[in-house]
Motif scaffolding. Structure first.
Motif, short mmCIF file in Angstrom:
data_model
loop_
_atom_site.label_atom_id
_atom_site.label_comp_id
_atom_site.label_asym_id
_atom_site.label_seq_id
_atom_site.Cartn_x
_atom_site.Cartn_y
_atom_site.Cartn_z
N ARG A 51 0.82 -1.21 0.00
CA ARG A 51 0.00 0.00 0.00
C ARG A 51 0.85 1.26 0.00
NH1 ARG A 51 -5.40 -1.20 2.19
NH2 ARG A 51 -5.51 -3.44 2.54
N LEU A 52 2.14 1.10 0.31
CA LEU A 52 3.03 2.25 0.36
C LEU A 52 3.40 2.71 -1.04
CD1 LEU A 52 5.30 0.98 3.26
CD2 LEU A 52 3.41 2.61 3.42
N GLU A 53 3.58 4.00 -1.19
CA GLU A 53 3.78 4.60 -2.52
C GLU A 53 5.05 4.11 -3.20
OE1 GLU A 53 4.50 9.05 -4.27
OE2 GLU A 53 3.10 8.82 -2.61
N ASN A 54 6.10 3.82 -2.42
CA ASN A 54 7.39 3.49 -3.03
C ASN A 54 7.63 1.99 -3.12
OD1 ASN A 54 7.54 3.63 -0.13
ND2 ASN A 54 9.76 3.48 -0.27
N VAL A 55 6.59 1.15 -2.87
CA VAL A 55 6.78 -0.30 -2.82
C VAL A 55 5.95 -1.00 -3.89
CG1 VAL A 55 6.64 -2.37 -1.38
CG2 VAL A 55 7.19 -0.17 -0.33
N VAL A 56 6.57 -1.94 -4.61
CA VAL A 56 5.88 -2.84 -5.53
C VAL A 56 6.14 -4.25 -5.05
CG1 VAL A 56 5.79 -3.74 -7.88
CG2 VAL A 56 6.07 -1.29 -7.52
N VAL A 57 5.08 -5.01 -4.74
CA VAL A 57 5.22 -6.39 -4.26
C VAL A 57 4.69 -7.33 -5.33
CG1 VAL A 57 4.60 -8.05 -2.47
CG2 VAL A 57 4.92 -5.64 -1.86
N HIS A 58 5.50 -8.36 -5.68
CA HIS A 58 5.08 -9.30 -6.70
C HIS A 58 5.45 -10.73 -6.34
CE1 HIS A 58 3.17 -7.69 -10.27
NE2 HIS A 58 3.87 -6.60 -10.12
N PRO A 59 4.46 -11.60 -6.12
CA PRO A 59 4.76 -13.03 -6.04
C PRO A 59 5.00 -13.55 -7.46
CG PRO A 59 2.40 -12.65 -5.81
CD PRO A 59 3.05 -11.30 -5.91
N TYR A 60 5.73 -14.64 -7.58
CA TYR A 60 6.05 -15.16 -8.92
C TYR A 60 6.20 -16.67 -8.91
CZ TYR A 60 10.84 -15.52 -7.15
OH TYR A 60 11.95 -15.86 -6.42
N GLU A 61 5.92 -17.27 -10.05
CA GLU A 61 6.27 -18.67 -10.30
C GLU A 61 7.72 -18.68 -10.74
OE1 GLU A 61 4.42 -21.15 -9.68
OE2 GLU A 61 2.33 -20.45 -9.74
N GLU A 62 8.47 -19.71 -10.35
CA GLU A 62 9.90 -19.72 -10.66
C GLU A 62 10.18 -19.57 -12.15
OE1 GLU A 62 12.59 -22.43 -8.90
OE2 GLU A 62 11.59 -22.43 -6.96
N ASN A 63 9.34 -20.19 -12.98
CA ASN A 63 9.59 -20.12 -14.43
C ASN A 63 9.21 -18.77 -15.02
OD1 ASN A 63 6.83 -20.41 -14.20
ND2 ASN A 63 6.63 -21.90 -15.84
N GLU A 64 8.63 -17.88 -14.20
CA GLU A 64 8.26 -16.54 -14.67
C GLU A 64 9.02 -15.45 -13.92
OE1 GLU A 64 4.04 -16.24 -14.20
OE2 GLU A 64 3.62 -17.32 -16.06
N LEU A 65 10.09 -15.82 -13.23
CA LEU A 65 10.82 -14.87 -12.39
C LEU A 65 11.28 -13.65 -13.18
CD1 LEU A 65 12.34 -13.79 -9.96
CD2 LEU A 65 14.19 -15.39 -10.47
N LEU A 66 11.99 -13.86 -14.27
CA LEU A 66 12.58 -12.72 -14.99
C LEU A 66 11.52 -11.86 -15.66
CD1 LEU A 66 15.77 -14.42 -16.48
CD2 LEU A 66 15.45 -13.25 -14.28
N GLU A 67 10.47 -12.49 -16.14
CA GLU A 67 9.37 -11.73 -16.74
C GLU A 67 8.68 -10.88 -15.66
OE1 GLU A 67 5.55 -12.53 -19.70
OE2 GLU A 67 6.60 -14.21 -18.78
N THR A 68 8.50 -11.47 -14.47
CA THR A 68 7.90 -10.74 -13.36
C THR A 68 8.79 -9.58 -12.94
OG1 THR A 68 6.83 -12.77 -12.58
CG2 THR A 68 7.01 -10.94 -11.00
N LEU A 69 10.10 -9.83 -12.90
CA LEU A 69 11.06 -8.78 -12.53
C LEU A 69 10.98 -7.60 -13.50
CD1 LEU A 69 13.44 -7.65 -10.93
CD2 LEU A 69 14.97 -9.07 -12.33
N GLU A 70 10.94 -7.88 -14.80
CA GLU A 70 10.87 -6.81 -15.79
C GLU A 70 9.57 -6.01 -15.64
OE1 GLU A 70 12.84 -5.49 -18.50
OE2 GLU A 70 14.20 -6.34 -17.04
N TYR A 71 8.48 -6.71 -15.41
CA TYR A 71 7.19 -6.05 -15.22
C TYR A 71 7.22 -5.16 -13.98
CZ TYR A 71 2.15 -5.51 -14.52
OH TYR A 71 0.90 -5.00 -14.32
N ALA A 72 7.79 -5.69 -12.90
CA ALA A 72 7.88 -4.94 -11.65
C ALA A 72 8.77 -3.72 -11.81
CB ALA A 72 8.39 -5.85 -10.54
N LEU A 73 9.84 -3.83 -12.58
CA LEU A 73 10.73 -2.70 -12.82
C LEU A 73 9.98 -1.56 -13.51
CD1 LEU A 73 14.04 -4.47 -13.90
CD2 LEU A 73 13.79 -2.92 -11.96
N LEU A 74 9.12 -1.91 -14.47
CA LEU A 74 8.34 -0.89 -15.17
C LEU A 74 7.36 -0.21 -14.21
CD1 LEU A 74 7.53 -2.71 -18.54
CD2 LEU A 74 9.18 -0.88 -18.15
#
Length: 200
Positions: A126-149
């Motif tokens: 809920r905090l403005e500067n935080v992005v939280v993302h659970p991920y499946e291991e086979n989608e780690l890097l895709e999740t990371l890229e999405y979270a970076l955006l």
């Protein structure tokens, strides 16, 4: 997971928070995150070189100083990525430190550890500067890229400018004529002015 096409992100200085004890279970994921960030050209500050057995050969004072020094270095990075799947006081402290100092942070954890990480989803996200993302291991890097955006968007700051009516009318005319949003045009002018003053 579909990632919207956007302009290539600038290279950044990235802090990576991981658990030293968690390397036995999640070390392959930590390494994947590090290698992916480095491959993208980011400069990554991390503690992955630490070996648990060697850490505990040092005194409590040494360990405390080492980690506190690491957390303080995070003040200099552009963004922080924390992998929190393994329960760790050091990782929890690191996340808390970053959040309190207003640094943009991406918190990742495997979907299997969602129950243990409920506080992140319920409170931290809920905090403005935080992005939280659970991920499946086979989608780690895709999740990371999405979270970076997402984190990049959250990191953008907003402020209000009050224009005289006549100036706003001219700005709106220019915006329609050039088919460019007013905010984008104003931002371009600011960037151009800062570059001329050698401030960027």
């Amino acid at each position: 997971m579909q990632i919207a096409k956007r302009k290539k992100m600038n290279t950044m200085k990235v802090g990576l928070i991981t658990s030293t004890r968690g390397k036995k279970m999640y070390g392959h994921l930590y390494d994947s995150i590090l290698q992916h960030l480095q491959k993208k050209g980011h400069d990554v500050l991390h503690t992955l070189e630490l070996v648990e057995e060697e850490v505990y050969q040092h005194s409590i004072e040494w360990r405390e100083k080492f980690f506190l020094d690491f957390y303080k270095k995070l003040d200099k990075v552009d963004i922080v990525v924390a992998e929190t799947s393994f329960p760790s006081a050091n990782v929890g402290y690191g996340v808390s430190y970053v959040v309190q100092h207003g640094k943009p942070i991406i918190v990742l954890h495997t979907k299997e550890t969602e129950h243990e990480n409920y506080w992140l989803s319920d409170i931290a996200s809920r905090l403005e500067n935080v992005v939280v993302h659970p991920y499946e291991e086979n989608e780690l890097l895709e999740t990371l890229e999405y979270a970076l955006l997402l984190a990049e968007e959250k990191a953008d700051k907003r402020f209000t400018i009050i224009f005289p009516g006549s100036l706003m009318n001219k700005l709106e005319d220019y915006s329609r004529k050039k088919r460019i949003p007013k905010a984008v045009y104003v931002r371009q002018l600011v960037e151009k002015g800062l570059a001329a003053e050698k401030l960027v």
